[in-house]
Write an enzyme that holds these catalytic residues in place. Structure first.
Site, PDB file in Angstrom:
ATOM      1  N   ASP A 169       0.801  -1.218   0.000  1.00  0.00           N
ATOM      2  CA  ASP A 169       0.000   0.000   0.000  1.00  0.00           C
ATOM      3  C   ASP A 169       0.834   1.268   0.000  1.00  0.00           C
ATOM      4  OD1 ASP A 169       0.953  -0.125   2.559  1.00  0.00           O
ATOM      5  OD2 ASP A 169      -0.996  -0.098   3.529  1.00  0.00           O
ATOM      6  N   ASP A 189       2.153   6.009   1.276  1.00  0.00           N
ATOM      7  CA  ASP A 189       1.169   5.881   2.357  1.00  0.00           C
ATOM      8  C   ASP A 189       1.827   6.286   3.671  1.00  0.00           C
ATOM      9  OD1 ASP A 189      -1.316   5.260   3.532  1.00  0.00           O
ATOM     10  OD2 ASP A 189      -0.702   3.211   3.939  1.00  0.00           O
ATOM     11  N   ASP A 237       4.520   1.199   9.369  1.00  0.00           N
ATOM     12  CA  ASP A 237       3.327   0.529   9.887  1.00  0.00           C
ATOM     13  C   ASP A 237       3.761  -0.745  10.591  1.00  0.00           C
ATOM     14  OD1 ASP A 237       1.809   2.488   8.706  1.00  0.00           O
ATOM     15  OD2 ASP A 237       0.584   1.129   7.510  1.00  0.00           O
ATOM     16  N   ARG A 250      -0.112  10.972  13.283  1.00  0.00           N
ATOM     17  CA  ARG A 250       0.401   9.631  13.585  1.00  0.00           C
ATOM     18  C   ARG A 250       1.876   9.651  13.977  1.00  0.00           C
ATOM     19  NH1 ARG A 250      -2.510   5.867   8.963  1.00  0.00           N
ATOM     20  NH2 ARG A 250      -4.626   6.604   9.395  1.00  0.00           N
TER      21      ARG A 250
END
Length: 110
Positions: free
Chosen positions: A14, A38, A42, A94
């Site tokens: 992604d 993105d 993650d 984030r």
């Protein structure tokens, strides 16, 4: 390769700069990450014992996500340490976003 040496199907990429799926005992150290498609990092799908240290994150919106989604129960055991990182300039959200588990976030420059 997943827990118990089992092959796990991976979803389509992604656009994360670094993506951990079901990973354990990983140290991400001394990187400069910016302008990914993105997220920059993650940590998802039951990953645990992760250390993210001494990195520079800049020029990005969604910097770091810890946890797959709100209903993924394996992430409740996640343990991540985020220390001595620099966020910015131009980081917007984030830094990090923690959905589940335990995150030790200390001594970062934002």
């Amino acid at each position: 390769m997943g827990p118990g040496a089992k092959l796990l199907p991976m979803s389509k990429m992604d656009g994360d700069a670094i993506r951990m799926l079901g990973s354990t005992k990983v140290w991400i150290d001394h990187n400069t990450l910016y302008r990914s498609k993105d997220g920059l990092i993650d940590v998802t799908l039951g990953s645990t014992n992760i250390t993210i240290s001494n990195n520079w994150f800049r020029d990005h919106n969604k910097v770091m996500l810890l946890g797959h989604d709100d209903d993924f129960k394996d992430d409740k055991n996640m343990k991540v340490t985020v220390v001595y990182n620099r966020f910015g300039p131009n980081c917007h959200q984030r830094m990090p976003r923690v959905r589940h588990g335990y995150a030790h976030v200390a001594n970062n420059y934002i």
